[in-house]
Design a protein around this motif. Structure first.
Motif, mmCIF file in Angstrom:
data_model
loop_
_atom_site.group_PDB
_atom_site.id
_atom_site.type_symbol
_atom_site.label_atom_id
_atom_site.label_comp_id
_atom_site.label_asym_id
_atom_site.label_seq_id
_atom_site.Cartn_x
_atom_site.Cartn_y
_atom_site.Cartn_z
ATOM 1 N N SER A 28 -53.580 -17.563 -95.161
ATOM 2 C CA SER A 28 -53.608 -19.018 -94.997
ATOM 3 C C SER A 28 -53.860 -19.777 -96.292
ATOM 4 N N TYR A 29 -54.597 -19.206 -97.220
ATOM 5 C CA TYR A 29 -54.924 -19.914 -98.452
ATOM 6 C C TYR A 29 -53.847 -19.766 -99.528
ATOM 7 N N PHE A 30 -52.825 -19.002 -99.282
ATOM 8 C CA PHE A 30 -51.790 -18.754 -100.279
ATOM 9 C C PHE A 30 -50.469 -19.427 -99.936
ATOM 10 N N TRP A 31 -50.471 -20.283 -98.927
ATOM 11 C CA TRP A 31 -49.239 -20.925 -98.489
ATOM 12 C C TRP A 31 -49.058 -22.300 -99.142
ATOM 13 N N ASN A 32 -49.178 -22.364 -100.464
ATOM 14 C CA ASN A 32 -48.946 -23.620 -101.181
ATOM 15 C C ASN A 32 -47.461 -23.875 -101.364
ATOM 16 N N TYR A 33 -46.703 -22.823 -101.559
ATOM 17 C CA TYR A 33 -45.259 -22.900 -101.787
ATOM 18 C C TYR A 33 -44.582 -21.793 -100.989
ATOM 19 N N PHE A 34 -43.332 -21.984 -100.706
ATOM 20 C CA PHE A 34 -42.564 -20.914 -100.073
ATOM 21 C C PHE A 34 -41.111 -21.044 -100.480
ATOM 22 N N SER A 35 -40.402 -19.946 -100.369
ATOM 23 C CA SER A 35 -38.969 -19.914 -100.664
ATOM 24 C C SER A 35 -38.242 -19.440 -99.422
ATOM 25 N N VAL A 36 -37.027 -19.899 -99.273
ATOM 26 C CA VAL A 36 -36.202 -19.505 -98.139
ATOM 27 C C VAL A 36 -34.923 -18.894 -98.679
ATOM 28 N N PHE A 37 -34.556 -17.767 -98.121
ATOM 29 C CA PHE A 37 -33.301 -17.113 -98.474
ATOM 30 C C PHE A 37 -32.434 -17.070 -97.227
ATOM 31 N N VAL A 38 -31.247 -17.590 -97.326
ATOM 32 C CA VAL A 38 -30.314 -17.557 -96.204
ATOM 33 C C VAL A 38 -29.325 -16.435 -96.485
ATOM 34 N N VAL A 39 -29.318 -15.457 -95.607
ATOM 35 C CA VAL A 39 -28.416 -14.318 -95.736
ATOM 36 C C VAL A 39 -27.290 -14.529 -94.740
ATOM 37 N N GLU A 40 -26.111 -14.788 -95.252
ATOM 38 C CA GLU A 40 -24.989 -15.128 -94.374
ATOM 39 C C GLU A 40 -24.571 -13.978 -93.475
ATOM 40 N N ASN A 41 -24.594 -12.768 -94.000
ATOM 41 C CA ASN A 41 -24.203 -11.601 -93.217
ATOM 42 C C ASN A 41 -25.466 -10.981 -92.614
ATOM 43 N N ARG A 42 -25.635 -11.099 -91.306
ATOM 44 C CA ARG A 42 -26.840 -10.598 -90.637
ATOM 45 C C ARG A 42 -27.052 -9.098 -90.844
ATOM 46 N N ASN A 43 -26.000 -8.378 -91.165
ATOM 47 C CA ASN A 43 -26.138 -6.940 -91.401
ATOM 48 C C ASN A 43 -26.951 -6.635 -92.655
#
Length: 79
Positions: A28-43
């Motif tokens: 909980s104390y380390f959630w200052n930033y986050f990144s999101v990766f979108v992977v188009e191929n679910r495989n």
């Protein structure tokens, strides 16, 4: 520095809210930033997750266990 790698099958907003509201939890104390990766191929989602976990410093504790299938190896070839 990355602290946690995870994936969600549901809405991302819900996943973030659940993590952010767990006050007192290890993450909980380390959630200052986050990144999101979108992977188009679910495989390739499990592969990307495994690569990100492997790239994290070893001092970081991540309880995630990548679910990549282990390939069957051929019998050892003797010379």
């Amino acid at each position: 520095m990355p602290f946690y790698v995870g994936k969600t099958k549901g809405p991302l907003r819900r996943r973030l809210r659940l993590h952010a509201n767990k006050v007192g939890s290890v993450r909980s104390y380390f959630w200052n930033y986050f990144s999101v990766f979108v992977v188009e191929n679910r495989n390739h989602v499990d592969e990307v997750e495994a690569i990100l976990i492997a790239a994290m410093p070893s001092v970081i504790s991540n309880s995630a266990a990548p679910t990549l299938p282990k390939p069957k190896m051929k019998p050892k070839v003797q010379s």
